[in-house]
Enzyme design. Sequence first.
Site, short mmCIF file in Angstrom:
data_model
loop_
_atom_site.label_atom_id
_atom_site.label_comp_id
_atom_site.label_asym_id
_atom_site.label_seq_id
_atom_site.Cartn_x
_atom_site.Cartn_y
_atom_site.Cartn_z
CD GLU A 1 24.06 11.51 63.44
OE1 GLU A 1 24.07 11.99 62.28
OE2 GLU A 1 24.23 10.32 63.69
CG ASN B 1 21.23 11.51 55.51
OD1 ASN B 1 20.03 11.52 55.72
ND2 ASN B 1 21.81 10.57 54.79
N1 THU Z 1 25.32 9.80 58.03
C1 THU Z 1 24.65 10.50 58.99
O1 THU Z 1 23.71 11.25 58.70
N2 THU Z 1 25.06 10.37 60.27
C2 THU Z 1 26.13 9.62 60.67
O2 THU Z 1 26.49 9.64 61.83
C3 THU Z 1 26.83 8.78 59.70
C4 THU Z 1 26.41 8.91 58.29
C5 THU Z 1 24.91 9.99 56.63
C6 THU Z 1 25.92 10.69 55.78
C7 THU Z 1 25.56 10.18 54.40
O3 THU Z 1 24.53 10.99 53.88
C8 THU Z 1 25.01 8.80 54.66
O4 THU Z 1 24.70 8.74 56.03
C9 THU Z 1 25.96 7.67 54.29
O5 THU Z 1 27.18 7.84 54.90
#
Ligand code: THU
Length: 170
Positions: free
Chosen positions: A84, A71
């Site tokens: 993802e 992320n």
């Molecule tokens: N996040 C992801 O990387 N994947 C997901 O499916 C849900 C949320 C991340 C986005 C953000 O950086 C952090 O988790 C909190 O929402």
Amino acid sequence: MLGMEGNQEFSTNIQRNCVVRGHHFDALDERVRHLLLSAHKALATAYAPYSKFFVGAALLLENGKVILGSNQENAAYPSGLCAERTALFAAGVQENGVSVLAMAIVVARSDGAELAPAFPCGSCLQVLMEVERRQKTPVKVYLKGTGQQVYEADGVSVFLPFGFDPSAFS
Ligand code: THU
């Protein structure tokens, strides 16, 4: 109900597709363990100063290559992107046209708190659905938190049984 004939109810049984299996990490086969370890390594590349919630993703492609994602946040919050989708879009660029066999997702927090496996958000499921539709095969999904429990699903329809696809407008 709007658009329904008479009193007819709409109902469908989605349950048969919605199976998430739980495994101990050690019980998984070597290829899956390796993919989860790759996703765990990808945690180190996450940029999550705002949520402090780290997500690592690893895709296993049909040609044997592993593509990582994590992320990437931004001070303008909606400009960031989930692990993802960074992985799925990177695969589309770096290994164009090569099918994705499996996706592993690992979550952690900078304070070391215990976390259960986290299900992908709706936007990532929507993107994964289109990847499956383009390659015409499902993508296995493995989810892990900070413990040894791993959730396994056979494809995106487990999490998104009714997604939006181009049949809606063509
Ligand atoms: N996040 C992801 O990387 N994947 C997901 O499916 C849900 C949320 C991340 C986005 C953000 O950086 C952090 O988790 C909190 O929402």
